[in-house]
Design a protein around this motif. Structure first.
Motif, PDB file in Angstrom:
ATOM      1  N   LEU A  18       2.995  20.628  20.645  1.00  0.00           N
ATOM      2  CA  LEU A  18       4.177  19.791  20.775  1.00  0.00           C
ATOM      3  C   LEU A  18       4.862  19.598  19.429  1.00  0.00           C
ATOM      4  CD1 LEU A  18       5.725  18.068  22.900  1.00  0.00           C
ATOM      5  CD2 LEU A  18       4.409  16.114  22.073  1.00  0.00           C
ATOM      6  N   GLN A  19       4.080  19.481  18.353  1.00  0.00           N
ATOM      7  CA  GLN A  19       4.673  19.292  17.022  1.00  0.00           C
ATOM      8  C   GLN A  19       5.523  20.494  16.610  1.00  0.00           C
ATOM      9  OE1 GLN A  19       1.487  18.889  18.025  1.00  0.00           O
ATOM     10  NE2 GLN A  19       0.297  17.737  16.490  1.00  0.00           N
ATOM     11  N   GLU A  30       8.770  20.382  18.535  1.00  0.00           N
ATOM     12  CA  GLU A  30       9.651  19.369  17.942  1.00  0.00           C
ATOM     13  C   GLU A  30      10.328  19.893  16.684  1.00  0.00           C
ATOM     14  OE1 GLU A  30       9.537  14.641  16.710  1.00  0.00           O
ATOM     15  OE2 GLU A  30       7.664  15.769  16.750  1.00  0.00           O
ATOM     16  N   GLN A  31       9.570  20.587  15.844  1.00  0.00           N
ATOM     17  CA  GLN A  31      10.143  21.160  14.624  1.00  0.00           C
ATOM     18  C   GLN A  31      11.194  22.219  14.954  1.00  0.00           C
ATOM     19  OE1 GLN A  31       7.140  22.345  11.789  1.00  0.00           O
ATOM     20  NE2 GLN A  31       8.594  23.517  10.546  1.00  0.00           N
ATOM     21  N   VAL A  37      13.013  22.306  17.710  1.00  0.00           N
ATOM     22  CA  VAL A  37      14.181  21.581  18.222  1.00  0.00           C
ATOM     23  C   VAL A  37      15.060  21.106  17.071  1.00  0.00           C
ATOM     24  CG1 VAL A  37      14.900  19.424  19.338  1.00  0.00           C
ATOM     25  CG2 VAL A  37      13.172  20.868  20.418  1.00  0.00           C
ATOM     26  N   GLU A  38      14.447  20.525  16.040  1.00  0.00           N
ATOM     27  CA  GLU A  38      15.206  20.008  14.902  1.00  0.00           C
ATOM     28  C   GLU A  38      15.991  21.122  14.208  1.00  0.00           C
ATOM     29  OE1 GLU A  38      12.566  17.968  12.324  1.00  0.00           O
ATOM     30  OE2 GLU A  38      12.251  16.271  13.675  1.00  0.00           O
ATOM     31  N   ASP A  56       6.703  14.136  27.277  1.00  0.00           N
ATOM     32  CA  ASP A  56       6.553  14.385  25.838  1.00  0.00           C
ATOM     33  C   ASP A  56       7.611  15.358  25.339  1.00  0.00           C
ATOM     34  OD1 ASP A  56       4.347  12.699  25.754  1.00  0.00           O
ATOM     35  OD2 ASP A  56       2.892  14.336  25.990  1.00  0.00           O
ATOM     36  N   ASN A  86      10.884  13.648  25.049  1.00  0.00           N
ATOM     37  CA  ASN A  86      10.939  12.714  23.919  1.00  0.00           C
ATOM     38  C   ASN A  86      11.143  13.413  22.582  1.00  0.00           C
ATOM     39  OD1 ASN A  86      10.625  10.441  25.552  1.00  0.00           O
ATOM     40  ND2 ASN A  86       8.387  10.488  25.416  1.00  0.00           N
ATOM     41  N   VAL A  87      10.781  14.683  22.469  1.00  0.00           N
ATOM     42  CA  VAL A  87      11.017  15.403  21.203  1.00  0.00           C
ATOM     43  C   VAL A  87      12.348  16.149  21.222  1.00  0.00           C
ATOM     44  CG1 VAL A  87       8.554  15.609  20.745  1.00  0.00           C
ATOM     45  CG2 VAL A  87       9.754  17.505  21.870  1.00  0.00           C
ATOM     46  N   GLY A  88      13.137  15.986  22.289  1.00  0.00           N
ATOM     47  CA  GLY A  88      14.490  16.517  22.281  1.00  0.00           C
ATOM     48  C   GLY A  88      14.704  17.847  22.944  1.00  0.00           C
TER      49      GLY A  88
END
Length: 608
Positions: free
Chosen positions: A44-45, A48-49, A51-52, A83, A86-88
């Motif tokens: 998931l991390q 998220e990275q 996505v950013e 989840d 929530n990280v986009g």
């Protein structure tokens, strides 16, 4: 104006960033679990990275939660989707309708191609069930695309490049039958790539040890404009298990195709921002491929790769002389030690590595039994792959800058190509410059240093005209603050808006649903019953009842491929050996072929 999306695969974070840098408008990537490629899961991390980074360019991230789920997995899958929301993450791909009965966040839903999206009726049903996008079956023709577009409003996504499953996606149960590893649960063992014997009802051997179900790779490179005109808005490159060179090369190739088309067709624009500069020449044939077909996009055509299931690469020349330890090739290509070459002999593909090169004289690692006149393909271009291991592209968003003095100090305002703007300020006592030209040059030089960002300076205006001396450290901090603010503004505008699924209740299915609806949990059964089903047969992953069930349903026809189609007008003489029942044999297992000539389809059953 229509926004078109080039959709690239990403096996992991590193490949995802590379795909963005090479021009992807969107990515699809596997989640920590429940993705249709079990070997392509991601933390998931990392998502998220990704996505950013993607949202800086307004590129989107789609996550593939597209396996069939058992009852005891649904709750875990729903929590994971929360989840991801929530990280986009911008959307998730779904195969199992049971998820639609779960407590999901307001995230956009895409119907995966595994939901068998091959007809107007099916796409209309999925739209009415609340999907925002439908991924069309690979078998969909341009004519069918136009018909679906005319009768539905949902976004349409179609494949543009990559490997082909011989079966309709979601309708293949061969791997589950043979190994209890289900393709619908991300564990396909690819039995379509195996070699088979073909026999008739009398047991006569018609073809021996050939890859009779292995297809060439799909490429619609010549048809992207027609597909866009037919209503496709997302163009998908297959390949979440492929390597970095594949992702870079194919994404860059299609980025250039789309950019060239959009220069001519102003009604089409890219979904995301930024322009790419490539440090290599993209070439489809230099990346893993089994040869190419446009499948059923226009007309039925030969599409099998009987003699190998492996990559053949690019045709590079012909052998014109054979020496004791080398041979000479007639070719316009440059060869390198480390190249992998292949050729066909005795009905199969053979290959070797090049140890040494002297012009067009090649010294292989082991001298093959090769003849003058043999055609050669290069399935591993060593120099090309090595180049792709390094930095092969840069993607930049243009900005203009205005540097000004204020009452208490200075400001730097950055405005990007999309109109996003941020102004950073610093309080600093004004000190007159002793050398205006030198001071002005330093201001422009320091504030234009954008090399470690996604921006490139298009235009710079210094309203102070170098009148003040400002320390380098102050200028650097001002630049960093302005860039960080512009980054934040771009990311904020790219945050997906909550999207509630709206089931209109209009979508109806038949009363009696068979195993091909792939229902393996109680919530999926409830979903279909709410939409008109009276009886629902469980999916084969649950029932394990393979008797009289099609293990593959395919639009590919082996009779046609072998020139033995019973309906083709051009086939004046169909061999009697091909008129009756036909069987495939692999490792002593026998499979019966059923030909639905009326609908131009073929099905494969286990032989009783």
């Amino acid at each position: 104006m229509v926004r078109l999306e080039l959709l690239a695969p990403a096996k992991n974070l590193e490949q995802g960033i590379a795909a963005i840098d090479h021009g992807a408008d969107a990515l699809y990537i596997g989640p920590p679990s429940f993705g249709a490629r079990v070997a392509a899961g991601n933390r998931l991390q990392d998502i998220e990275q990704l996505v950013e980074y993607a949202h800086l360019f307004h590129s989107k991230i789609y996550v593939t939660v597209n396996t069939l789920l058992y009852d005891d997995e649904l709750e875990q899958a729903a929590r994971m989707i929360h989840d991801l929301y929530n990280v986009g993450v911008d959307a998730i791909l779904v195969q199992d309708m049971g998820l639609l009965q779960c407590d999901l966040p307001p995230i956009e839903l895409h119907a995966s191609t595994q939901t068998h999206n091959a007809t107007v009726e099916r796409v209309k049903f999925l739209e009415q069930a609340g999907f925002r996008r439908v991924v069309l079956a690979r078998e969909t023709s341009l004519e069918q695309m136009r018909a679906i577009r005319e009768q539905t409003n949902v976004d349409l996504e179609a494949f543009v490049q990559g490997a082909l499953c011989v079966s309709y996606s979601g309708q293949c149960y061969m791997s589950e039958y043979l190994t209890h590893r289900s393709g619908n649960r991300g564990c396909c063992t690819q039995p379509c790539r195996s070699s088979y014997d073909l026999l008739n009802a009398d047991g006569r051997l018609l073809r021996q040890n050939e890859h009779l179900l292995s297809l060439k790779d799909f490429s619609a490179a010549q048809h992207i404009e027609s597909m866009a005109d037919a209503g496709i808005v997302s163009f998908k490159i297959e390949g979440r298990l492929k390597d970095m060179g594949y992702v870079k090369n194919l994404t860059a190739f299609y980025r250039q195709l789309f950019d060239n088309m959009m220069e001519r067709r102003s009604e089409y624009r890219p979904l995301s921002s930024g322009r790419c500069r490539f440090f290599f020449v993209p070439d489809l044939q230099k990346t893993f491929n089994r040869g190419f077909t446009d499948y059923f996009l226009c007309d039925r055509q030969p599409m099998a790769s009987f003699h190998t299931q492996k990559s053949i690469g690019k045709q590079v020349g012909r052998v014109v002389a054979v020496q004791r330890e080398s041979f000479t090739v007639e070719s316009d290509e440059r060869f390198t030690a480390g190249d992998g070459l292949c050729y066909y002999a005795d009905g199969e593909m053979k290959g070797f590595l090049v140890n040494r090169v002297n012009g067009n004289v090649l010294f292989p690692n082991s001298m093959p039994q090769i003849k003058v006149g043999t055609e050669l393909w290069r399935n591993n271009d060593f120099a090309f792959e090595k180049m792709l291991q390094g930095r092969s592209a840069v993607r930049e968003i243009g900005v203009s800058a205005m540097f000004s003095a204020t009452e208490d100090g200075f400001t730097l305002r950055l405005t990007d190509d999309d109109g996003f703007q941020y102004e950073a300020s610093v309080d600093w006592a004004k000190e007159q410059a002793q050398n205006v030209l030198k001071s002005g040059d330093m201001i422009v030089r320091q504030l234009s240093k954008l090399g470690d960002t996604v921006y490139s300076m298009r235009d710079f205006t210094d309203a102070t005209q170098g009148a003040y001396f400002i320390p380098v450290a102050v200028l650097n901090q001002l630049r960093r603050d302005a860039v960080a603010g512009l980054d934040a503004a771009r990311r904020a505008s790219a945050v997906p808006q909550p999207t509630r699924r709206i089931d209109t209740g209009c979508g109806r299915v038949g009363e009696n649903l068979d195993y091909s609806y792939n229902v393996v949990n109680s919530k999926a059964e409830a979903f279909y019953r709410e939409h008109g089903a009276v009886s629902v047969e469980p999916g084969l992953e649950v029932s394990q009842q393979f008797g009289n069930k099609a293990l593959m349903t395919t639009k590919y026809c082996l009779r046609y491929e072998l020139g033995q189609c019973l309906r083709c007008k051009n086939n004046k003489k169909v061999s009697e050996e091909y008129r009756g029942e036909l069987y495939l044999r692999n490792n002593k297992r026998l499979f019966r072929l059923e030909f639905d000539c009326q609908n131009c389809m073929m099905r494969i059953f286990k032989a009783e």
